[in-house]
Design an enzyme around this catalytic site. Structure first.
Site, short mmCIF file in Angstrom:
data_model
loop_
_atom_site.label_atom_id
_atom_site.label_comp_id
_atom_site.label_asym_id
_atom_site.label_seq_id
_atom_site.Cartn_x
_atom_site.Cartn_y
_atom_site.Cartn_z
CG ASN A 42 -4.55 5.73 3.53
OD1 ASN A 42 -4.37 6.62 4.37
ND2 ASN A 42 -3.88 4.59 3.55
CG ASP A 85 -0.85 1.97 -5.05
OD1 ASP A 85 -0.15 1.12 -4.46
OD2 ASP A 85 -1.45 2.89 -4.47
#
Length: 324
Positions: free
Chosen positions: A9, A198
């Site tokens: 991320n 996810d």
């Protein structure tokens, strides 16, 4: 393999879905090898279930993830695989265990994808190992049945939702299943599905708290039905419960197999993901309280609270046992 920027991320933490995909690939390899170790019909092992998985420590860009798998139990038609993930900082040599997971696979014939083949038995070092494995097998079998029976909810869009409500953060992703997503049998890899789940859960968590978030754990993921190549899948996620420092998100996958064999949309996969909110320094942050509006949302919140307290009590018991 080494973790790259596209695995992580914006804060540099590797996505939980990336780790889940690697875990599933390791499990699929070892179980498929085992199921083809004796003469008979060639087969591919298909993922049926992933037990609760805790993310013990985050993995960062530049670290090396080492995934190891071992078959720990076989029934007549299924294989239990236990997988460990260890991360290594190749600059300092420091290593740490980041994940431990248990997965269940079933062998499907290459000639007839609807035919489940028999699994070659394994040799146990002790009789107790076989007995413990059989107990785990019966427990997961019962839980899968109960989970399938309560799968029927659908997420509908909410007009002008208020912040921190279920409707405000709920999210969906639509994905066309292509050849690169699939096994030799033409069905979606379990790891591909978990990675997408996810991703959606992470969007829900980020929308709710507006901070950096990471996957803390995943409750049992149940694969109810296979998803065929050419299907359009809808991955939906919604907030169900918040504690002071964690968020529980329900995620389910619905499939529309309209390309080759038209049939009604069906529920293929379901699970609960737990996320935590982190500061820029990686410290846990308080999570905004989820605002429930409908009776169903309040019911799901109480059910999530029950799972949270149960997990917390189990973790405390394990810590006390380890201390002794």
């Amino acid at each position: 393999r080494i973790m790259r920027p596209d695995d992580a991320n914006v804060a540099g933490n590797v996505h939980g879905g990336t780790i889940l995909k690697m875990i599933e690939e390791a499990g699929a390899i070892i179980s498929t090898r085992h199921c083809n170790s004796q003469a008979g019909e060639p087969c591919v092992a298909a993922l049926a279930r992933v037990e609760r998985t805790d993310f013990l420590s985050p993995v960062c860009i530049g670290e090396v993830a080492n995934v190891s798998a071992e078959i720990t139990y076989t029934s007549r038609h299924s294989v239990e695989v236990q997988v460990n993930v260890m991360s290594e900082n190749i600059l300092t040599g420091a290593k740490k265990v980041t994940n431990k997971a248990t997965l269940w696979y079933v062998p499907l014939s290459l000639k007839n994808v609807n035919k489940v083949l028999e699994v070659p038995p394994i040799q146990y070092a002790r009789k107790e190992q076989e007995d413990e494995g059989k107990k785990r097998y019966e427990e997961q079998k019962l839980d899968r049945l109960e989970t399938k029976q309560r799968n029927g909810d659908v997420i509908f869009p909410v007009i002008n939702p208020e912040p921190h409500t279920v409707g405000y953060s709920q999210s969906s992703l639509i994905h066309l299943v292509g050849p690169s997503d699939c096994t030799l049998l033409g069905f979606v890899h379990g790891g591909v599905t978990m990675k997408l789940m996810d991703e959606v859960a992470g969007i829900v968590a980020a929308r709710h708290c507006k901070t950096n978030i990471v996957t803390a754990s995943v409750d049992a993921i149940n694969f109810h039905e296979k998803i065929k190549k050419g299907s359009v899948i809808t991955i939906s996620g919604r907030m169900t419960f918040t504690s002071n420092k964690s968020m529980e998100i329900e995620v389910f996958v619905d499939a529309d197999p309209f390309v080759d064999e038209p049939r009604e949309r069906y529920r293929a996969v379901s699970a609960f993901f737990t996320y935590v909110s982190l500061s820029k320094e990686g410290k846990p942050l308080p999570v905004p309280q989820l605002l429930t509006e409908t009776e169903d949302e309040k019911r799901r919140f109480e059910e999530g609270k029950g799972r949270y307290l149960q997990t917390k009590a189990k973790r405390q018991a394990q810590m006390q046992q380890a201390a002794r």
